[in-house]
Design a protein around this motif. Structure first.
Motif, mmCIF file in Angstrom:
data_model
loop_
_atom_site.group_PDB
_atom_site.id
_atom_site.type_symbol
_atom_site.label_atom_id
_atom_site.label_comp_id
_atom_site.label_asym_id
_atom_site.label_seq_id
_atom_site.Cartn_x
_atom_site.Cartn_y
_atom_site.Cartn_z
ATOM 1 N N ASP A 11 0.831 -1.222 0.000
ATOM 2 C CA ASP A 11 0.000 0.000 0.000
ATOM 3 C C ASP A 11 0.859 1.263 0.000
ATOM 4 N N GLN A 12 1.893 1.220 0.840
ATOM 5 C CA GLN A 12 2.789 2.378 0.958
ATOM 6 C C GLN A 12 3.474 2.662 -0.386
ATOM 7 N N LEU A 13 3.979 1.610 -1.020
ATOM 8 C CA LEU A 13 4.666 1.771 -2.312
ATOM 9 C C LEU A 13 3.697 2.236 -3.393
ATOM 10 N N GLU A 14 2.463 1.748 -3.296
ATOM 11 C CA GLU A 14 1.426 2.158 -4.262
ATOM 12 C C GLU A 14 1.188 3.672 -4.168
ATOM 13 N N ASP A 15 1.145 4.185 -2.940
ATOM 14 C CA ASP A 15 0.956 5.640 -2.739
ATOM 15 C C ASP A 15 2.128 6.426 -3.310
ATOM 16 N N ILE A 16 3.340 5.958 -3.006
ATOM 17 C CA ILE A 16 4.544 6.647 -3.504
ATOM 18 C C ILE A 16 4.527 6.651 -5.042
ATOM 19 N N PHE A 17 4.135 5.500 -5.612
ATOM 20 C CA PHE A 17 4.110 5.351 -7.076
ATOM 21 C C PHE A 17 3.074 6.296 -7.699
ATOM 22 N N LYS A 18 1.902 6.392 -7.050
ATOM 23 C CA LYS A 18 0.850 7.256 -7.613
ATOM 24 C C LYS A 18 1.289 8.721 -7.633
ATOM 25 N N ASP A 19 1.908 9.151 -6.543
ATOM 26 C CA ASP A 19 2.441 10.524 -6.494
ATOM 27 C C ASP A 19 3.435 10.748 -7.620
ATOM 28 N N PHE A 20 4.331 9.789 -7.750
ATOM 29 C CA PHE A 20 5.376 9.891 -8.768
ATOM 30 C C PHE A 20 4.767 9.939 -10.164
ATOM 31 N N GLU A 21 3.801 9.050 -10.400
ATOM 32 C CA GLU A 21 3.155 8.974 -11.722
ATOM 33 C C GLU A 21 2.494 10.317 -12.062
ATOM 34 N N ARG A 22 1.839 10.901 -11.056
ATOM 35 C CA ARG A 22 1.174 12.187 -11.274
ATOM 36 C C ARG A 22 2.216 13.273 -11.599
ATOM 37 N N ASN A 23 3.292 13.315 -10.781
ATOM 38 C CA ASN A 23 4.321 14.351 -10.980
ATOM 39 C C ASN A 23 5.010 14.233 -12.329
ATOM 40 N N ILE A 24 5.372 12.995 -12.674
ATOM 41 C CA ILE A 24 6.134 12.809 -13.923
ATOM 42 C C ILE A 24 5.233 13.070 -15.124
ATOM 43 N N SER A 25 3.944 12.704 -15.003
ATOM 44 C CA SER A 25 2.999 12.971 -16.107
ATOM 45 C C SER A 25 2.827 14.472 -16.302
ATOM 46 N N ASP A 26 2.750 15.202 -15.176
ATOM 47 C CA ASP A 26 2.623 16.668 -15.266
ATOM 48 C C ASP A 26 3.852 17.273 -15.942
ATOM 49 N N MET A 27 5.017 16.801 -15.533
ATOM 50 C CA MET A 27 6.257 17.348 -16.115
ATOM 51 C C MET A 27 6.305 17.100 -17.619
ATOM 52 N N VAL A 28 6.079 15.827 -17.998
ATOM 53 C CA VAL A 28 6.143 15.474 -19.417
ATOM 54 C C VAL A 28 5.073 16.230 -20.193
ATOM 55 N N GLY A 29 3.856 16.303 -19.613
ATOM 56 C CA GLY A 29 2.751 17.022 -20.265
ATOM 57 C C GLY A 29 3.097 18.494 -20.475
ATOM 58 N N GLY A 30 3.696 19.098 -19.447
ATOM 59 C CA GLY A 30 4.074 20.510 -19.541
ATOM 60 C C GLY A 30 5.105 20.753 -20.628
ATOM 61 N N PHE A 31 6.083 19.861 -20.710
ATOM 62 C CA PHE A 31 7.129 20.006 -21.733
ATOM 63 C C PHE A 31 6.554 19.822 -23.137
ATOM 64 N N ILE A 32 5.663 18.839 -23.277
ATOM 65 C CA ILE A 32 5.030 18.592 -24.584
ATOM 66 C C ILE A 32 4.246 19.833 -25.033
#
Length: 512
Positions: free
Chosen positions: A364-385
């Motif tokens: 569960d803990q890793l799932e939370d960390i992963f979701k945060d990361f997925e959101r952040n990295i998607s935002d970064m990539v989306g912003g650059f695109i």
């Protein structure tokens, strides 16, 4: 053992098991390892000498191996050692090897013996920068200059070349001593000061020239390395070759007509400025993404380590109470012993539940960390695109303006040609375009299409690669976590069932 031609053998599972049992722990420790099965990954030393081996095979599991003896066999090729990356000591003496090869991944190797083989050239050892001891005695090395290859091994202290044709040359000892100044032992003998002085005097100028040459090569290699690393960084940021006029120039690579139709001043610098904007943003973005990825992996590792520590403490407490029960088999009171065994079985069930729920918490803990990361990295990539998609239309606008001006100039020139008013001489290939309006218009349009295609393709390539990078990374993180979780669950199950089996054996032996 699998027997090949003429009774020669190939390394197989049977041979390995036999060798490990002979060389592994004996007595009680040996019985335990036989019962539990030898883990090839844990073996540190292995002797496979005098076994008539023709082919090296089946060694890929021995990833921890430090010392391997394959001497006194009939091996013809060095192969199958790629995974033994922890090997420090390798003996391949007394075989039939003709070529040095297949050692590139053994970067920790310090001691290598190829004594008594059929080698004629010292080569293919570049990756083994840790070599201390090298033995090529009794081979077929005939070119004394071949020894110069060994100058790149700064840690080499002991070298054996005795029994090669080169040893018969009068200058052999002074040559080797002069060109390998860090050598301490040559052909089993300590190199004395007298030999060193003679060698240095004799080859002083030749060595100075060679050192100069090596220094230049080294500097060129370092410059190339820096340039390669820089290019790799640009590629990792998906903006390689956007830090200059390369995109603009590439528009004319497959467009000979475009080059003939005059390039308009100003367009190049404007397009370069737009590319540089993308390039700078790309590098900034890459640094932020890298920091985000590192932060994610750090958090994940800490969570796993923390959880592991808790689990290990719980298991250790259980293990000490289990040991006490195991020592109770001297108890003669069967009922008392039965109570102890039952209580220990109950504790084992409890342990299983505790460890499983700890693992569930971690998931569960890793799932939370992963979701945060997925959101952040998607935002970064989306912003650059978005940023890239905001700039590329300006590149297309420039090309459209360029196209209109080019068409205008080309048609005006055609008119002058028709009226014979053109003062300067035009080249033949240009004259072929200036035949009539259709030919000119088609040529300029074809050129325009080529240019737009280049601009579009570079944009598509950037977007595709960054999206693939992101989805590949997220998938690999997810797959690794699934693998980790499965492995952990099976570890817990195996341990608990091993404990229960032991208790059951204890119970049965008491009843008998």
């Amino acid at each position: 053992t699998e027997i090949g031609y003429d009774g020669k053998s190939v390394i197989d599972e049977e041979m390995l098991k036999q060798a490990i049992e002979e060389q592994g722990p004996q007595g009680q420790a040996g019985d335990i390892s036989k019962k539990e099965g030898i883990q090839y990954e844990d073996v540190l030393q292995l002797r496979l000498d005098y076994r008539n081996i023709l082919k090296i095979y089946h060694l890929w599991h021995f990833t921890s191996l430090k010392k391997l003896q394959l001497d006194n066999n009939v091996i013809e090729r060095i192969e199958g050692l790629e995974n033994l990356t922890n090997l420090v000591w390798l003996d391949l003496s007394f075989n039939n090897i003709e070529v040095i090869e297949g050692l590139d991944s053994l970067v920790k190797l310090q001691d290598l013996s190829l004594f008594n083989n059929r080698i004629s050239v010292i080569e293919n050892l570049d990756a083994l920068q840790d070599l201390h001891v090298l033995s090529f005695g009794n081979n077929a090395i005939a070119q004394l200059e071949n020894v110069l290859y060994l100058r790149k091994f700064k840690n080499l202290r002991t070298l054996n070349l005795a029994g090669n044709p080169i040893c018969e040359e009068e200058r052999y000892k002074t040559f080797v001593t002069a060109y390998l100044p860090d050598l301490v032992y040559l052909d089993y003998r300590l190199l004395d000061e007298q030999t060193r002085e003679t060698a240095n005097t004799k080859y002083k100028y030749a060595i100075e020239g060679m050192q100069q040459n090596e220094l230049q090569k080294q500097q060129a290699m370092e410059a190339q390395k820096i340039s390669n690393e820089e290019l790799q960084l640009h590629k990792d940021a998906f903006v390689e070759f956007l830090n200059g006029p390369q995109l603009f120039n590439s528009m004319f690579d497959e467009d000979p007509d475009g080059e003939k139709l005059a390039l308009l001043p100003g367009m190049e610098s404007k397009m370069e400025a737009l590319c540089v904007q993308i390039f700078d943003a790309g590098l900034t973005q890459h640094a932020q993404r890298t920091a985000e990825v590192e932060s994610f992996f750090t958090c994940s590792r800490e969570a796993v380590a923390d959880n592991r520590q808790k689990a290990a403490q719980i298991a250790a407490d259980f293990e000490s109470s289990r040991r006490q029960v195991m020592e109770m088999h001297q108890i003669t009171d069967v009922e008392l012993l039965e109570d102890h065994i039952s209580s220990c079985q109950e504790q084992a069930n409890q342990l299983s539940e505790t460890l499983m729920s700890l693992e569930l918490q971690l998931v569960d803990q890793l799932e939370d960390i992963f979701k945060d990361f997925e959101r952040n990295i998607s935002d970064m990539v989306g912003g650059f695109i978005e940023y890239v998609q905001g700039i590329y239309p300006f590149c297309r606008d420039l090309e459209n303006q360029h196209h209109e001006q080019q068409l205008e100039i080309a048609l005006a020139t055609l008119e002058k040609v028709v009226k014979n008013e053109l003062e300067e001489e035009i080249p033949d290939d240009m004259a072929m375009l200036l035949v009539d309006k259709d030919t000119v218009t088609n040529a300029v349009s074809a050129s325009h299409d080529t240019h737009l295609l280049k601009i579009d393709n570079r944009e598509d390539e950037l977007l595709t690669r960054i999206n693939n990078w992101m989805s590949g990374l997220l998938k690999s993180i997810h797959d690794e976590e699934v693998k980790r979780n499965r492995k952990r669950i099976s570890e817990i199950r195996n341990y608990v069932s091993y404990v229960k089996d032991e208790l059951e054996d204890m119970r049965l032996s008491e009843h008998h």
